[in-house]
Design an enzyme around this catalytic site. Structure first.
Site, PDB file in Angstrom:
ATOM      1  N   GLU A  34       0.819  -1.218   0.000  1.00 49.09           N
ATOM      2  CA  GLU A  34       0.000   0.000   0.000  1.00 49.09           C
ATOM      3  C   GLU A  34       0.853   1.268   0.000  1.00 49.09           C
ATOM      4  OE1 GLU A  34      -3.681  -0.708   2.807  1.00 49.09           O
ATOM      5  OE2 GLU A  34      -4.144   0.745   1.245  1.00 49.09           O
ATOM      6  N   ASP A 146       0.515  -8.537   2.860  1.00 47.36           N
ATOM      7  CA  ASP A 146      -0.839  -8.362   3.396  1.00 47.36           C
ATOM      8  C   ASP A 146      -1.772  -9.259   2.596  1.00 47.36           C
ATOM      9  OD1 ASP A 146      -3.333  -7.583   4.182  1.00 47.36           O
ATOM     10  OD2 ASP A 146      -3.079  -5.447   3.726  1.00 47.36           O
ATOM     11  N   ASP A 246      -2.298   1.498   9.845  1.00 47.13           N
ATOM     12  CA  ASP A 246      -3.211   0.638  10.615  1.00 47.13           C
ATOM     13  C   ASP A 246      -2.656  -0.790  10.766  1.00 47.13           C
ATOM     14  OD1 ASP A 246      -3.651   0.462   7.873  1.00 47.13           O
ATOM     15  OD2 ASP A 246      -5.812   0.766   7.997  1.00 47.13           O
ATOM     16  N   HIS A 247      -1.566  -1.096  10.073  1.00 44.28           N
ATOM     17  CA  HIS A 247      -0.873  -2.373  10.266  1.00 44.28           C
ATOM     18  C   HIS A 247       0.379  -2.161  11.118  1.00 44.28           C
ATOM     19  CE1 HIS A 247      -2.786  -4.716   6.835  1.00 44.28           C
ATOM     20  NE2 HIS A 247      -3.204  -3.481   6.609  1.00 44.28           N
TER      21      HIS A 247
END
Length: 257
Positions: A34, A146, A246-247
């Site tokens: 991302e 991911d 958020d990871h």
DNA sequence: ATGTCTGGTCCCACCAGA
């Protein structure tokens, strides 16, 4: 050799966090997902300043993957094979220090059912096909990134709330288990068979503070690499930093041979 | 349904995606 995976959720916005973590954790190889940046907006200078080489596959607005390494990087594959029309930047393969490193960002797939979920399952089918080829290679192989899949109920803070979500639907879990059935070792689960381990906490409702997380970032090792697994873990505290993803980063250590 | 973030467009506030 320390190998990490980290969904940065926007490499431009998270660059200070990424650099701080790289300095602190010092992985030999880091697979990023991302990026949310076009090819020309990759912060190569800042990453090189920390002693890393890099290859990356950017994309405007969304997706984007990269492999950083202190060793030489020999790129093998760019883009998941099997669909010429798929232009999303979600897959990179590189040979590094004798290990084939595959970095992926599997589609989220929500809302499900629907076209995005269909795309996720189609992507998964292509991954299963690619992984079959990779598993049988003479070299050690790791497929990390991911996966947007919680493999079992142990990997979700409240499984009953996620049964209709694209990350946990029966079709998604079935695809992941079909992949594992080729022989791959889920490295973190192998190291911690019974522990609750999360790698993601969403930004809503103080999920990190409540430890309402998911385990969706994984390392799959082929038969040549699995016996060399010595350690692994989640850099959970990084999720608590300011302006963080958020990871959280996840890492493994493998022996020399 | 809600919640929080980023990036992008199109203007100074929205929307999509996660």
């Amino acid at each position: 050799m320390k190998i990490a995976t980290y969904n940065v959720n926007g490499i431009s916005a998270r660059l200070p966090v990424l650099l701080r973590w790289l300095e602190e954790s010092a992985p030999d190889v880091a697979c990023l997902q991302e990026l949310k940046a076009p090819q020309e907006r990759f912060p190569l200078e800042a990453i090189e300043a920390l002693g890393y080489k890099a290859i990356w596959h950017g994309q405007k607005s969304w997706n984007g993957v990269a492999i950083l390494s202190k060793y030489e990087i020999e790129e093998v594959t760019r883009g998941l094979p099997g669909d010429e029309e798929d232009l999303q930047s979600r897959y990179l393969e590189a040979m590094i220090n004798g290990v084939l490193i595959c970095c992926l960002y599997l589609p989220n797939g929500n809302p499900a059912p629907g076209p995005k979920f269909d795309y996720k399952l189609g992507w998964f089918a292509r991954l299963i096909s690619q992984a079959k080829t990779l598993y049988d290679k003479e070299v050690p192989v790791v497929i990390t990134g991911d996966y947007n899949v919680m493999p079992t109920e142990l990997d979700v803070y409240k499984p009953e709330r996620w049964v209709d979500d694209a990350l946990f639907r029966p079709e998604t879990r079935a695809a992941f288990h079909e992949l594992l059935a080729q022989g791959w070792t889920d490295a973190i689960r192998k190291l911690y068979p019974d522990q609750v381990i999360y790698t993601f906490w969403d930004y809503f409702r103080n999920a990190y503070g409540r430890d309402a997380g998911l385990r969706i970032d994984h390392f799959l090792l082929n038969g040549r690499l699995a016996p060399r697994l010595i350690n692994g873990g989640v850099d959970k505290h990084v999720r608590g930093w300011e302006k963080t993803s958020d990871h959280a980063p996840v890492w493994i250590e493998i022996s020399k041979d």
